[in-house]
Design an enzyme around this catalytic site. Structure first.
Site, short mmCIF file in Angstrom:
data_model
loop_
_atom_site.label_atom_id
_atom_site.label_comp_id
_atom_site.label_asym_id
_atom_site.label_seq_id
_atom_site.Cartn_x
_atom_site.Cartn_y
_atom_site.Cartn_z
N GLU A 286 0.68 -1.08 -0.10
CA GLU A 286 -0.03 0.03 -0.22
C GLU A 286 0.66 1.12 0.19
O GLU A 286 0.39 2.22 -0.31
CB GLU A 286 -1.06 -0.03 1.16
N HIS A 307 7.15 -27.16 -0.95
CA HIS A 307 6.36 -28.12 -1.86
C HIS A 307 5.17 -27.74 -2.65
O HIS A 307 4.57 -28.46 -3.13
CB HIS A 307 5.83 -29.21 -0.75
N LYS A 421 -13.88 0.86 -3.89
CA LYS A 421 -14.99 1.20 -3.02
C LYS A 421 -16.13 1.77 -3.50
O LYS A 421 -17.20 1.51 -3.48
CB LYS A 421 -14.23 2.18 -2.08
O1 PA5 Z 1 -3.38 1.72 5.65
C1 PA5 Z 1 -4.52 1.92 5.51
O2 PA5 Z 1 -4.80 3.33 5.81
C2 PA5 Z 1 -5.70 1.09 5.17
O3 PA5 Z 1 -5.11 -0.08 4.95
C3 PA5 Z 1 -6.65 1.10 6.52
O4 PA5 Z 1 -6.05 0.58 7.54
C4 PA5 Z 1 -7.96 0.10 6.01
O5 PA5 Z 1 -8.52 0.62 4.86
C5 PA5 Z 1 -8.99 0.38 7.29
O6 PA5 Z 1 -9.32 1.61 7.41
P1 PA5 Z 1 -10.02 2.08 8.71
O7 PA5 Z 1 -9.11 1.75 9.81
O8 PA5 Z 1 -10.44 3.40 8.36
O9 PA5 Z 1 -11.52 1.29 8.85
#
Ligand code: PA5
Length: 445
Positions: A286, A307, A421
């Site tokens: 990310e 394996h 989303k």
């Molecule tokens: O790193 C990030 O910001 C995302 O992966 C969030 O952790 C994830 O989308 C969850 O978001 P939230 O904590 O707002 O529910």
């Protein structure tokens, strides 16, 4: 923690590594002085020295309350809001915890990290049978997956214990001001923790996001922070790759990327580390995967995956390098027995520990994969405990931020997550998405 890059240098090229190290020395300043991209999300950099002792006290007190009243703790969250906790809990916990009798702490289980009906219906069956508490964790407080799961679990909890007691079994971790979860927590009077504004989801493991579930599972959060602090001091103090392992790692992995290796496989030899790999995959994927750039983070658990994926790694397309997360000493001891008639021919192993075989598998694989054209970075710790995990967590976070800067991207945002989303909202009929919903349904015909 040690970093060994000897088996990667010839693949990456000394010049590229040196060039990266020089650039990273400058970016180190950019990061610690907060002058780079995404600099409103740098709260994690000094978090290990800035955690309020009163906050830790409160977390430990809530953890004790959870342990006293519950056999299960349901952590409701997705991405950065659950992977860090799960990484540490799986690393340090008993591998067969749910089957272990005489447990002192609740078994931590997870919800809202997927949209599977069978998974959540199955969870409801388990929640019928056990006393439980809930940690609902969402920075935005509006993420669909955990919000849907929490709606269902809250209703179950209120039916089981009544609304008043249910409220004492729910612990919310969210933004200080905004979001549906914050409003609900205030209205219902849940014990609520704040995720600092300047700490993004995947860098939030050392905030209550990770600390509350980890403490509830019975692990020492002060030691976790102490380990992270040790690594923080090392990473902040020097921009020299000889002294700063994060610079060393960032330099070599990017040099490998520049030489055409676009996949990094995090390798472990302990199944307890599998969720650490998931946490690492999120952190790097990310943070770096944007603007059509970035190393693809993958993971394998050896020897299990030798394996299965072992064949591809040894002989498939030469696009990957391995980063092995190696642990020298296990926490427990188990010896191979001697058998009088040696029916399986394994007496040559008798008296040896399991770990000796595992280590030889690791060494043999390292050499085989290097011979097969897969560069190897080795990151090793003497053992897995709260302190070494704290060190590793901070090390990977710091190296990730530097790597993102070297790549030229903002390692603290995730604009690409919005695309799915929006489509999902349109397709499930969220108000405001009607037009897009029509168009998408047309395309899906
Ligand atoms: O790193 C990030 O910001 C995302 O992966 C969030 O952790 C994830 O989308 C969850 O978001 P939230 O904590 O707002 O529910």
């Amino acid at each position: 923690m040690k970093t060994d890059i000897r088996n990667a240098i010839s693949f990456a090229g000394e010049e590229r590594i040196t060039e990266n190290e020089k650039k990273l020395a400058i970016l180190h300043k950019t990061l610690i002085e907060g002058t780079g991209k995404g600099n409103d999300f740098l709260g994690w950099v000094r978090l290990p020295s800035g955690t309020d002792p009163d906050l830790l006290k409160r977390i430990k007190s809530d953890a004790a309350k959870i342990a006293a009243q519950s056999q299960l703790l349901v952590v409701v969250g997705i991405g950065g809001s659950y992977l860090g906790a799960r990484a540490v809990i799986d690393c340090l916990g008993h591998p067969f915890l749910p089957l272990l009798t005489g447990r002192k702490n609740p078994v931590v289980i997870y919800a809202g990290e997927n949209l599977d009906e069978d998974y959540h219906a199955g969870l409801m069956e388990i929640l019928d049978q056990h006393d439980y508490s809930v940690a609902v964790i969402s920075k935005s407080g509006t993420t669909t997956e955990p919000a849907v799961a929490f709606r269902i679990i809250k209703a179950h909890l209120e039916k089981k214990y009544g609304r008043k007691e249910a409220a004492t079994r729910i612990f919310a971790v969210t933004d200080s001001r905004r979001g549906a979860l914050k409003n609900l927590a205030d209205k219902e009077g849940y014990s609520t923790y704040v995720i600092p504004d300047d700490v993004g989801g995947r860098y939030s493991i050392l905030t209550p996001v990770g600390l509350l579930p980890i403490a509830a599972a019975g692990f020492d959060i002060e030691k976790l922070i102490a380990g992270a602090r040790r690594m923080m001091d090392q990473c902040l103090a020097s921009a020299d790759a000889e002294k700063n392992p994060a610079i060393r790692y960032a330099a070599i992995r990017n040099a490998l990327y520049q030489s055409g290796k676009s996949v990094e496989i995090l390798v472990n030899y302990l199944p307890g580390l599998n969720y650490f790999t998931e946490w690492w995959k999120q952190l790097y994927g990310e943070s770096e995967g944007k603007e059509h750039k970035g190393i693809f983070p993958a993971g394998v658990g050896f020897t299990t995956d030798l394996h299965s994926m072992g064949q591809y790694i040894q002989e498939g397309t030469r696009l990957m390098f391995e980063t092995v997360l190696s642990v020298e000493n296990p926490a427990k001891e188990l010896h191979i027995p001697f058998l009088e008639e040696n029916p399986d021919g394994l007496n040559f192993l008798s008296g040896k520990r399991y770990t000796e075989i595992n280590h030889m598998a690791e060494m043999g694989t390292l050499l085989a994969h290097v011979d097969g054209g897969v560069p190897n970075i080795r990151i090793s710790v003497t053992e897995l405990n709260e302190e070494t995990l704290g060190e590793l967590i901070y090390f990977f976070e710091f190296a990730c931020a530097l790597s993102g800067y070297l790549l030229g991207v903002n390692p603290f945002d995730q604009p690409g997550v919005e695309a799915y989303k929006k489509n999902m909202f349109a397709l499930i009929g969220k108000p405001g998405y009607e037009e897009q919903g029509k168009k998408l349904r047309e395309r899906l015909k």
